[in-house]
Design a protein around this motif. Structure first.
Motif, PDB file in Angstrom:
ATOM      1  N   UNK A  24       3.691  12.780   1.200  1.00  0.00           N
ATOM      2  CA  UNK A  24       2.358  12.446   2.023  1.00  0.00           C
ATOM      3  C   UNK A  24       1.763  11.270   1.277  1.00  0.00           C
ATOM      4  N   UNK A  25       1.471  11.442   0.141  1.00  0.00           N
ATOM      5  CA  UNK A  25       0.456  10.643  -0.318  1.00  0.00           C
ATOM      6  C   UNK A  25       1.184   9.368  -0.714  1.00  0.00           C
ATOM      7  N   UNK A  26       2.487   9.372  -1.171  1.00  0.00           N
ATOM      8  CA  UNK A  26       3.154   7.935  -1.247  1.00  0.00           C
ATOM      9  C   UNK A  26       3.157   7.246   0.081  1.00  0.00           C
ATOM     10  N   UNK A  27       3.710   8.099   1.117  1.00  0.00           N
ATOM     11  CA  UNK A  27       3.860   7.355   2.216  1.00  0.00           C
ATOM     12  C   UNK A  27       2.725   7.140   3.086  1.00  0.00           C
ATOM     13  N   UNK A  28       1.686   7.632   3.059  1.00  0.00           N
ATOM     14  CA  UNK A  28       0.448   7.422   3.967  1.00  0.00           C
ATOM     15  C   UNK A  28      -0.525   6.796   3.145  1.00  0.00           C
ATOM     16  N   UNK A  29      -0.665   6.399   1.783  1.00  0.00           N
ATOM     17  CA  UNK A  29      -1.789   5.749   1.140  1.00  0.00           C
ATOM     18  C   UNK A  29      -1.948   4.451   1.806  1.00  0.00           C
ATOM     19  N   UNK A  30      -3.134   4.272   2.501  1.00  0.00           N
ATOM     20  CA  UNK A  30      -3.466   2.978   3.203  1.00  0.00           C
ATOM     21  C   UNK A  30      -3.415   3.393   4.695  1.00  0.00           C
ATOM     22  N   UNK A  31      -2.999   4.568   5.121  1.00  0.00           N
ATOM     23  CA  UNK A  31      -2.730   4.507   6.504  1.00  0.00           C
ATOM     24  C   UNK A  31      -3.732   5.835   6.736  1.00  0.00           C
TER      25      UNK A  31
END
Length: 179
Positions: A24-31
């Motif tokens: 989650x943290x990798x994929x959604x950082x900034x989103x």
């Protein structure tokens, strides 16, 4: 690198929960707003993993790199009213960034599609955050088509989303290696 696909064991639920949160943290950082990502709770995710692993109606498969989980998928009957055209649903698909572009997502999707076909299913739906351009492009390449756009509520934050439909499961299964 040796990749193996298998269902996680109950004893691995916490390890899978930690992987889930890391993805989650990798994929959604900034989103996704940072505060929502930081609230992710290992104990709550572990409980969710134990429930899914115990549910015989849910397909759970993980990709392991030398016995370390690096990605996973969960699929099952469609329980999401936002996806009215699909009889099945991919609830989650995540791969660690270190293992992007190795075909793991394609393989996991293919294996889930094969399982769903074996259950008598004909289609799979899934939701994705619209700002996740990498995932949007991946699902389009995999043969999905957007059937709805809207808003997803993530911990009180309204985020734009898209619902994909995969109705050629045979094509998806052919993208899966036989391992």
């Amino acid at each position: 690198m040796t990749i193996l696909f298998r269902t996680p064991q109950f004893a691995e639920a916490e390890e899978m929960a930690r992987l889930h949160i890391a993805c989650w943290r990798e994929a959604y950082r900034g989103i996704v707003p940072e505060d929502a990502l930081e609230k992710a709770n290992v104990s709550e995710r572990t409980s969710m993993w134990l429930q899914r692993l115990a549910d015989s109606a849910v397909f759970v498969l993980a990709a392991y790199d030398d016995d370390i989980p690096v990605g996973f998928i969960m699929a099952g009957p469609n329980r999401d009213p936002a996806v009215p055209l699909a009889d099945g649903q991919i609830g989650v698909l995540y791969i660690l960034k270190s293992h992007y572009r190795l075909g793991l997502g394609r393989a996991l999707m293919g294996k889930a599609a094969g399982w769903w076909l074996g259950q008598g299913g004909t289609s799979l739906g899934l939701g994705v955050l619209s700002e996740n351009a990498r995932a949007m492009a991946f699902y389009t390449r995999m043969g999905g088509r957007i059937i709805r756009t809207g808003t997803f509520n993530w911990d009180g934050h309204a985020l734009s989303d898209a619902i994909f439909l995969f109705d050629d499961l045979e094509a998806l299964t052919s993208s899966s290696p036989s391992k």
